[in-house]
Write a protein that holds these residues in place. Sequence first.
Motif, PDB file in Angstrom:
ATOM      1  N   UNK A  29      90.172 -31.272  58.565  1.00 10.64           N
ATOM      2  CA  UNK A  29      90.200 -30.757  57.199  1.00 10.64           C
ATOM      3  C   UNK A  29      89.164 -29.578  56.946  1.00 10.64           C
ATOM      4  N   UNK A  30      89.423 -28.465  56.838  1.00  9.80           N
ATOM      5  CA  UNK A  30      88.690 -27.423  56.802  1.00  9.80           C
ATOM      6  C   UNK A  30      88.967 -26.313  55.671  1.00  9.80           C
ATOM      7  N   UNK A  31      88.157 -25.670  55.279  1.00  4.68           N
ATOM      8  CA  UNK A  31      88.156 -24.641  54.164  1.00  4.68           C
ATOM      9  C   UNK A  31      88.572 -23.203  55.122  1.00  4.68           C
ATOM     10  N   UNK A  32      89.618 -22.670  54.735  1.00  7.99           N
ATOM     11  CA  UNK A  32      90.113 -21.389  55.311  1.00  7.99           C
ATOM     12  C   UNK A  32      90.504 -20.304  54.209  1.00  7.99           C
ATOM     13  N   UNK A  33      89.675 -19.275  54.198  1.00 11.50           N
ATOM     14  CA  UNK A  33      90.040 -18.126  53.488  1.00 11.50           C
ATOM     15  C   UNK A  33      90.897 -17.334  54.036  1.00 11.50           C
ATOM     16  N   UNK A  34      92.056 -17.297  53.548  1.00 15.69           N
ATOM     17  CA  UNK A  34      93.276 -16.395  54.156  1.00 15.69           C
ATOM     18  C   UNK A  34      92.904 -14.856  54.474  1.00 15.69           C
ATOM     19  N   UNK A  35      92.317 -14.649  53.282  1.00 16.61           N
ATOM     20  CA  UNK A  35      91.879 -13.038  53.331  1.00 16.61           C
ATOM     21  C   UNK A  35      90.849 -12.585  54.493  1.00 16.61           C
ATOM     22  N   UNK A  36      89.907 -13.442  54.809  1.00 18.01           N
ATOM     23  CA  UNK A  36      88.601 -13.325  55.605  1.00 18.01           C
ATOM     24  C   UNK A  36      89.044 -13.740  56.867  1.00 18.01           C
ATOM     25  N   UNK A  37      89.889 -14.815  57.180  1.00 23.85           N
ATOM     26  CA  UNK A  37      89.979 -15.447  58.523  1.00 23.85           C
ATOM     27  C   UNK A  37      90.392 -14.510  59.519  1.00 23.85           C
ATOM     28  N   UNK A  38      89.688 -14.718  60.727  1.00 29.83           N
ATOM     29  CA  UNK A  38      90.021 -13.766  61.841  1.00 29.83           C
ATOM     30  C   UNK A  38      90.552 -14.503  63.015  1.00 29.83           C
ATOM     31  N   UNK A  39      91.049 -13.856  64.119  1.00 25.75           N
ATOM     32  CA  UNK A  39      91.562 -14.619  65.205  1.00 25.75           C
ATOM     33  C   UNK A  39      90.446 -15.431  65.852  1.00 25.75           C
ATOM     34  N   UNK A  40      89.234 -14.927  65.731  1.00 21.14           N
ATOM     35  CA  UNK A  40      88.096 -15.642  66.421  1.00 21.14           C
ATOM     36  C   UNK A  40      87.652 -16.836  65.509  1.00 21.14           C
ATOM     37  N   UNK A  41      88.031 -16.838  64.352  1.00 16.47           N
ATOM     38  CA  UNK A  41      87.693 -18.225  63.539  1.00 16.47           C
ATOM     39  C   UNK A  41      88.634 -19.254  63.891  1.00 16.47           C
ATOM     40  N   UNK A  42      89.901 -18.785  64.618  1.00 16.01           N
ATOM     41  CA  UNK A  42      90.689 -19.923  64.714  1.00 16.01           C
ATOM     42  C   UNK A  42      90.816 -20.243  66.416  1.00 16.01           C
ATOM     43  N   UNK A  43      89.758 -19.684  66.942  1.00 18.30           N
ATOM     44  CA  UNK A  43      89.383 -19.940  68.378  1.00 18.30           C
ATOM     45  C   UNK A  43      89.939 -21.354  68.898  1.00 18.30           C
ATOM     46  N   UNK A  44      89.417 -22.458  68.243  1.00 15.81           N
ATOM     47  CA  UNK A  44      89.530 -23.818  68.665  1.00 15.81           C
ATOM     48  C   UNK A  44      90.755 -24.583  68.109  1.00 15.81           C
ATOM     49  N   UNK A  45      91.534 -23.692  67.185  1.00 18.48           N
ATOM     50  CA  UNK A  45      92.575 -24.394  66.690  1.00 18.48           C
ATOM     51  C   UNK A  45      93.907 -24.347  67.493  1.00 18.48           C
ATOM     52  N   UNK A  46      94.403 -25.465  67.631  1.00 18.68           N
ATOM     53  CA  UNK A  46      95.523 -25.512  68.483  1.00 18.68           C
ATOM     54  C   UNK A  46      96.498 -26.709  67.620  1.00 18.68           C
ATOM     55  N   UNK A  47      96.887 -26.098  66.733  1.00 19.67           N
ATOM     56  CA  UNK A  47      97.727 -26.933  65.651  1.00 19.67           C
ATOM     57  C   UNK A  47      99.139 -27.482  66.242  1.00 19.67           C
ATOM     58  N   UNK A  48      99.306 -28.558  65.779  1.00 22.47           N
ATOM     59  CA  UNK A  48     100.985 -29.140  66.067  1.00 22.47           C
ATOM     60  C   UNK A  48     101.751 -28.958  64.777  1.00 22.47           C
ATOM     61  N   UNK A  49     100.894 -29.117  63.702  1.00 24.77           N
ATOM     62  CA  UNK A  49     101.557 -29.028  62.385  1.00 24.77           C
ATOM     63  C   UNK A  49     100.530 -28.387  61.425  1.00 24.77           C
ATOM     64  N   UNK A  50     101.295 -27.536  60.541  1.00 24.71           N
ATOM     65  CA  UNK A  50     100.577 -26.814  59.545  1.00 24.71           C
ATOM     66  C   UNK A  50     101.051 -27.442  58.136  1.00 24.71           C
ATOM     67  N   UNK A  51     100.585 -27.893  57.200  1.00 23.36           N
ATOM     68  CA  UNK A  51     101.141 -28.375  55.939  1.00 23.36           C
ATOM     69  C   UNK A  51     100.578 -27.412  54.852  1.00 23.36           C
ATOM     70  N   UNK A  52     101.385 -26.953  54.013  1.00 24.19           N
ATOM     71  CA  UNK A  52     100.874 -26.431  52.734  1.00 24.19           C
ATOM     72  C   UNK A  52     101.658 -26.791  51.576  1.00 24.19           C
ATOM     73  N   UNK A  53     100.846 -26.927  50.125  1.00 20.28           N
ATOM     74  CA  UNK A  53     101.646 -27.332  49.468  1.00 20.28           C
ATOM     75  C   UNK A  53     101.199 -26.238  48.101  1.00 20.28           C
ATOM     76  N   UNK A  54     102.379 -25.643  47.419  1.00 22.08           N
ATOM     77  CA  UNK A  54     102.344 -24.724  46.508  1.00 22.08           C
ATOM     78  C   UNK A  54     101.194 -23.532  46.575  1.00 22.08           C
TER      79      UNK A  54
END
Length: 163
Positions: A29-54
């Motif tokens: 569970x992490x805060x993620x700013x869509x406007x500011x997130x870069x590829x390097x910010x997600x370096x360790x993320x290898x998600x199986x599933x991404x969930x979003x609501x509204x």
Amino acid sequence: MKGNMEMNNLCVEQEGSQLPEENKNKVQCKYLSWEETSESDLWDCRPDLVLGADIIYDPVCAPHLIRVLSMLLRRGNNRGTNNVANKEETSNEFGSAATEVPVAYIATVIRNAETFNCFDKAAADAKLSVVNITNSEAPLSLLPYMLSYDRSSVQLLKITLLS
């Protein structure tokens, strides 16, 4: 959000803590700013599933959301176990077969067609498939605790990378 995950018996990874790799219920569970997130910010993320609501509510935000979804789905697709020979099918909570290819599910209410069309166009431009699965695979108990809420306006979208 962390409290909800704990109530659903998911192991919540806290900042700086380590959970065993074999734990199938591990959730970050992490805060993620869509406007500011870069590829390097997600370096360790290898998600199986991404969930979003509204989260589809402003046409200005749609390109940022699509960029982040695209990065997450592509990063998840590069886990090293997702080659054609290694894809195992399993049953998911929506009752259909699922492969190890990452997927995003977004529950949304389409309040403004122009905003949704902006999201849909940005997804197509990013080579993402957006499929409305509300009628075919949405759980019957969608929002069961909100008895006064008009559930007929909630749409469930499945987002994947186009092949």
